[in-house]
Write a protein that holds these residues in place. Structure first.
Motif, PDB file in Angstrom:
ATOM      1  N   VAL A 195      42.112  42.728  38.231  1.00  0.00           N
ATOM      2  CA  VAL A 195      40.580  42.322  37.936  1.00  0.00           C
ATOM      3  C   VAL A 195      40.134  43.904  36.965  1.00  0.00           C
ATOM      4  CG1 VAL A 195      38.816  41.328  36.996  1.00  0.00           C
ATOM      5  CG2 VAL A 195      41.055  39.611  37.766  1.00  0.00           C
ATOM      6  N   GLN A 196      40.010  44.338  38.774  1.00  0.00           N
ATOM      7  CA  GLN A 196      38.982  45.773  39.016  1.00  0.00           C
ATOM      8  C   GLN A 196      39.510  47.169  38.229  1.00  0.00           C
ATOM      9  OE1 GLN A 196      38.471  45.574  43.613  1.00  0.00           O
ATOM     10  NE2 GLN A 196      36.137  44.996  42.820  1.00  0.00           N
ATOM     11  N   ALA A 197      41.474  46.525  38.333  1.00  0.00           N
ATOM     12  CA  ALA A 197      41.909  47.878  37.832  1.00  0.00           C
ATOM     13  C   ALA A 197      41.940  47.448  36.179  1.00  0.00           C
ATOM     14  CB  ALA A 197      43.083  47.442  38.479  1.00  0.00           C
ATOM     15  N   ALA A 198      42.385  46.735  35.942  1.00  0.00           N
ATOM     16  CA  ALA A 198      42.455  46.580  34.131  1.00  0.00           C
ATOM     17  C   ALA A 198      40.625  46.927  34.024  1.00  0.00           C
ATOM     18  CB  ALA A 198      42.195  44.913  33.506  1.00  0.00           C
ATOM     19  N   ILE A 199      40.220  46.902  34.414  1.00  0.00           N
ATOM     20  CA  ILE A 199      38.544  47.326  33.261  1.00  0.00           C
ATOM     21  C   ILE A 199      38.483  48.506  33.961  1.00  0.00           C
ATOM     22  CG2 ILE A 199      35.870  47.807  34.409  1.00  0.00           C
ATOM     23  CD1 ILE A 199      35.867  44.523  35.520  1.00  0.00           C
ATOM     24  N   ALA A 200      39.595  48.963  34.635  1.00  0.00           N
ATOM     25  CA  ALA A 200      38.742  50.465  35.503  1.00  0.00           C
ATOM     26  C   ALA A 200      40.158  51.220  34.772  1.00  0.00           C
ATOM     27  CB  ALA A 200      39.679  50.753  36.653  1.00  0.00           C
ATOM     28  N   ALA A 201      41.305  50.948  33.978  1.00  0.00           N
ATOM     29  CA  ALA A 201      42.036  51.594  32.927  1.00  0.00           C
ATOM     30  C   ALA A 201      41.980  51.395  31.364  1.00  0.00           C
ATOM     31  CB  ALA A 201      43.316  50.134  32.798  1.00  0.00           C
ATOM     32  N   ARG A 202      40.755  50.591  31.347  1.00  0.00           N
ATOM     33  CA  ARG A 202      40.513  50.279  29.545  1.00  0.00           C
ATOM     34  C   ARG A 202      39.228  51.180  30.348  1.00  0.00           C
ATOM     35  NH1 ARG A 202      40.888  44.572  30.582  1.00  0.00           N
ATOM     36  NH2 ARG A 202      38.395  44.298  31.128  1.00  0.00           N
ATOM     37  N   GLU A 218      47.632  47.988  41.822  1.00  0.00           N
ATOM     38  CA  GLU A 218      48.944  48.688  41.504  1.00  0.00           C
ATOM     39  C   GLU A 218      49.614  48.411  39.954  1.00  0.00           C
ATOM     40  OE1 GLU A 218      51.382  50.556  44.093  1.00  0.00           O
ATOM     41  OE2 GLU A 218      49.658  49.953  46.006  1.00  0.00           O
ATOM     42  N   ALA A 219      49.983  47.432  39.387  1.00  0.00           N
ATOM     43  CA  ALA A 219      50.584  47.035  38.830  1.00  0.00           C
ATOM     44  C   ALA A 219      50.296  47.338  37.645  1.00  0.00           C
ATOM     45  CB  ALA A 219      51.099  46.185  38.929  1.00  0.00           C
ATOM     46  N   VAL A 220      48.979  46.902  37.278  1.00  0.00           N
ATOM     47  CA  VAL A 220      48.193  46.946  36.309  1.00  0.00           C
ATOM     48  C   VAL A 220      47.838  48.467  36.382  1.00  0.00           C
ATOM     49  CG1 VAL A 220      45.970  46.800  35.200  1.00  0.00           C
ATOM     50  CG2 VAL A 220      46.935  44.845  36.555  1.00  0.00           C
ATOM     51  N   LEU A 221      47.492  49.160  36.420  1.00  0.00           N
ATOM     52  CA  LEU A 221      47.311  50.810  37.042  1.00  0.00           C
ATOM     53  C   LEU A 221      48.584  51.379  36.324  1.00  0.00           C
ATOM     54  CD1 LEU A 221      44.395  51.362  38.978  1.00  0.00           C
ATOM     55  CD2 LEU A 221      44.764  51.355  36.840  1.00  0.00           C
ATOM     56  N   THR A 222      49.550  50.942  37.157  1.00  0.00           N
ATOM     57  CA  THR A 222      50.979  51.714  36.817  1.00  0.00           C
ATOM     58  C   THR A 222      51.367  51.742  35.051  1.00  0.00           C
ATOM     59  OG1 THR A 222      52.105  51.300  38.807  1.00  0.00           O
ATOM     60  CG2 THR A 222      53.806  51.860  37.382  1.00  0.00           C
ATOM     61  N   ARG A 223      50.909  50.558  35.050  1.00  0.00           N
ATOM     62  CA  ARG A 223      51.446  50.576  33.314  1.00  0.00           C
ATOM     63  C   ARG A 223      50.223  50.345  32.298  1.00  0.00           C
ATOM     64  NH1 ARG A 223      52.841  44.103  35.572  1.00  0.00           N
ATOM     65  NH2 ARG A 223      54.631  44.524  36.899  1.00  0.00           N
ATOM     66  N   ALA A 224      49.663  51.026  32.810  1.00  0.00           N
ATOM     67  CA  ALA A 224      47.902  50.579  31.612  1.00  0.00           C
ATOM     68  C   ALA A 224      48.584  52.086  30.268  1.00  0.00           C
ATOM     69  CB  ALA A 224      47.061  51.375  32.839  1.00  0.00           C
ATOM     70  N   GLY A 225      48.057  53.197  30.802  1.00  0.00           N
ATOM     71  CA  GLY A 225      48.857  54.342  30.145  1.00  0.00           C
ATOM     72  C   GLY A 225      47.706  54.907  30.072  1.00  0.00           C
ATOM     73  N   GLY A 226      47.402  56.189  29.233  1.00  0.00           N
ATOM     74  CA  GLY A 226      46.328  56.910  28.935  1.00  0.00           C
ATOM     75  C   GLY A 226      46.094  57.440  29.953  1.00  0.00           C
ATOM     76  N   PHE A 227      46.813  57.645  31.252  1.00  0.00           N
ATOM     77  CA  PHE A 227      46.826  58.601  32.651  1.00  0.00           C
ATOM     78  C   PHE A 227      47.790  58.665  33.287  1.00  0.00           C
ATOM     79  CE2 PHE A 227      43.806  55.307  33.280  1.00  0.00           C
ATOM     80  CZ  PHE A 227      44.259  54.215  34.057  1.00  0.00           C
ATOM     81  N   VAL A 262      37.966  52.163  45.759  1.00  0.00           N
ATOM     82  CA  VAL A 262      37.688  50.685  46.244  1.00  0.00           C
ATOM     83  C   VAL A 262      38.191  50.061  44.843  1.00  0.00           C
ATOM     84  CG1 VAL A 262      35.738  50.843  47.896  1.00  0.00           C
ATOM     85  CG2 VAL A 262      35.396  50.937  44.775  1.00  0.00           C
ATOM     86  N   CYS A 263      39.354  49.631  45.168  1.00  0.00           N
ATOM     87  CA  CYS A 263      40.175  48.700  44.205  1.00  0.00           C
ATOM     88  C   CYS A 263      40.692  47.623  44.521  1.00  0.00           C
ATOM     89  CB  CYS A 263      41.322  49.417  42.976  1.00  0.00           C
ATOM     90  SG  CYS A 263      41.807  48.640  41.811  1.00  0.00           S
ATOM     91  N   ARG A 315      31.104  49.071  40.138  1.00  0.00           N
ATOM     92  CA  ARG A 315      32.706  48.907  39.202  1.00  0.00           C
ATOM     93  C   ARG A 315      32.782  47.302  38.244  1.00  0.00           C
ATOM     94  NH1 ARG A 315      37.062  50.115  41.773  1.00  0.00           N
ATOM     95  NH2 ARG A 315      38.293  49.749  39.642  1.00  0.00           N
ATOM     96  N   ASP A 316      32.607  46.770  38.669  1.00  0.00           N
ATOM     97  CA  ASP A 316      33.185  45.317  37.479  1.00  0.00           C
ATOM     98  C   ASP A 316      32.067  44.846  36.783  1.00  0.00           C
ATOM     99  OD1 ASP A 316      35.013  45.186  39.826  1.00  0.00           O
ATOM    100  OD2 ASP A 316      32.976  43.512  41.453  1.00  0.00           O
TER     101      ASP A 316
END
Length: 313
Positions: free
Chosen positions: A76-83, A153-162, A71-72, A49-50
């Motif tokens: 950095v992992q969260a940013a990849i997942a968000a994209r 959590e912070a990255v995915l909270t701000r991601a948008g798209g879901f 497993v996040c 996933r990385d």
């Protein structure tokens, strides 16, 4: 039937979550590096996933109703997942941890003494993120586990798209040898063998959850609930280390022995010198019913004792 992607899902409550999703009739895809095969009927994508490019290639045109990320550990992992998953799923659920509330690892808003902390104590929408820290370094990540979770959590909270939700799990017990951290086994072994347990002079309570209850809460959060933001997950009935040891001792017919922690000898896993309990009020208000720790702890101790080898002379 929903299309659900589980990232991880190869052990402990993640493995049980996959089985329960499948049994409920959902179409399940598991993504991991091949460390464990999912049950028959589950699609398995073997990929790191990385590796963003490899993850995109493995997913192809697939879309999902829900992604459950077990497993996040880093922003950095969260940013990849968000994209990768932005626009590919309507809902993203991340498994987080009670450790985000540990005052030993971050400056947090004050909470009244002996008060279980609510979710707003750590607001991911306002938490700072630094993607340039050495998150790729295993030793750094281990030492900064709680901060990695907060920033993820912070990255995915701000991601948008879901719609994003995080489940902040209490200390997970149960399942005998499946409980890979060995923390309950530590107490079972030492009490059974008459060895002392190292504790703080004034040990304060924390909260726990059975692995099957956590799997059920994650299933509910993914397929039935529609909340966003963080959610605390813990059984009722906080315990301090001595109460936990007493529950273990009741299954061994041995009285626990204690010794005081020193500056050079850290305390045992669930001994805390700070109040370390969460409130589960929000989850209850949303409709999830928790057990009491006393409902399942004796059985968890029995399983653990059965899987803990007796020393030979």
């Amino acid at each position: 039937m929903q299309r659900i992607c589980v990232i991880g899902g190869s052990r402990y409550f993640g493995k049980l979550l996959v089985r329960r999703l499948l049994a409920a009739g959902h179409q399940v895809t598991v993504i991991n590096r091949g460390s464990g095969r999912p049950p028959a009927g589950v699609e398995h994508l073997v990929v790191d996933r990385d590796d963003e490019e490899a993850l995109l290639a493995a997913l192809g045109p697939r879309t999902f109703d829900v992604v459950v990320d077990q497993v996040c550990y880093t922003p950095v992992q969260a940013a990849i997942a968000a994209r990768v998953f932005g626009g590919r799923t309507r809902r993203y659920v991340m498994t987080s941890t009670i450790e985000v509330y540990d005052p030993a690892t971050a400056v947090l808003p004050p909470v009244p003494a002996d008060t279980p902390v609510p979710e707003e104590t750590v607001d991911p929408a306002a938490w700072p993120v630094d993607l340039d820290l050495p998150w790729h370094d295993g030793a750094y990540l281990e030492a900064h586990y709680a901060e990695g979770k907060r920033q993820a959590e912070a990255v995915l909270t701000r991601a948008g798209g879901f719609t994003f939700a995080s489940v902040r799990s209490a200390h997970v017990l149960g399942g005998g040898a499946q409980e890979f951290t060995g923390r309950l086994a530590h107490y079972a072994r030492r009490i059974r063998d008459g060895e002392p347990i190292t504790v703080h002079a004034r040990a304060l309570p924390t909260v726990f959850i059975h692995f099957a209850e956590l799997a059920e809460l994650l299933r509910w959060a993914a397929t039935e609930a529609d909340f966003s933001g963080p959610l605390n997950a813990c059984s009722d009935g906080p315990l301090d280390v001595r109460a936990l040891a007493a529950a273990v001792a009741a299954q061994t017919a041995r009285e626990p022995r204690y010794r005081a922690a020193t500056a050079t000898e850290p305390a045992s896993p669930f001994s805390f010198d700070r109040h370390y309990a969460m409130s589960n009020a929000r989850a209850r208000q949303l409709g999830f019913t928790f057990s009491h720790t006393s409902d399942w702890l004796p059985g968890a101790v029995t399983e653990t004792l059965a899987d803990t080898p007796v020393p030979t002379a």
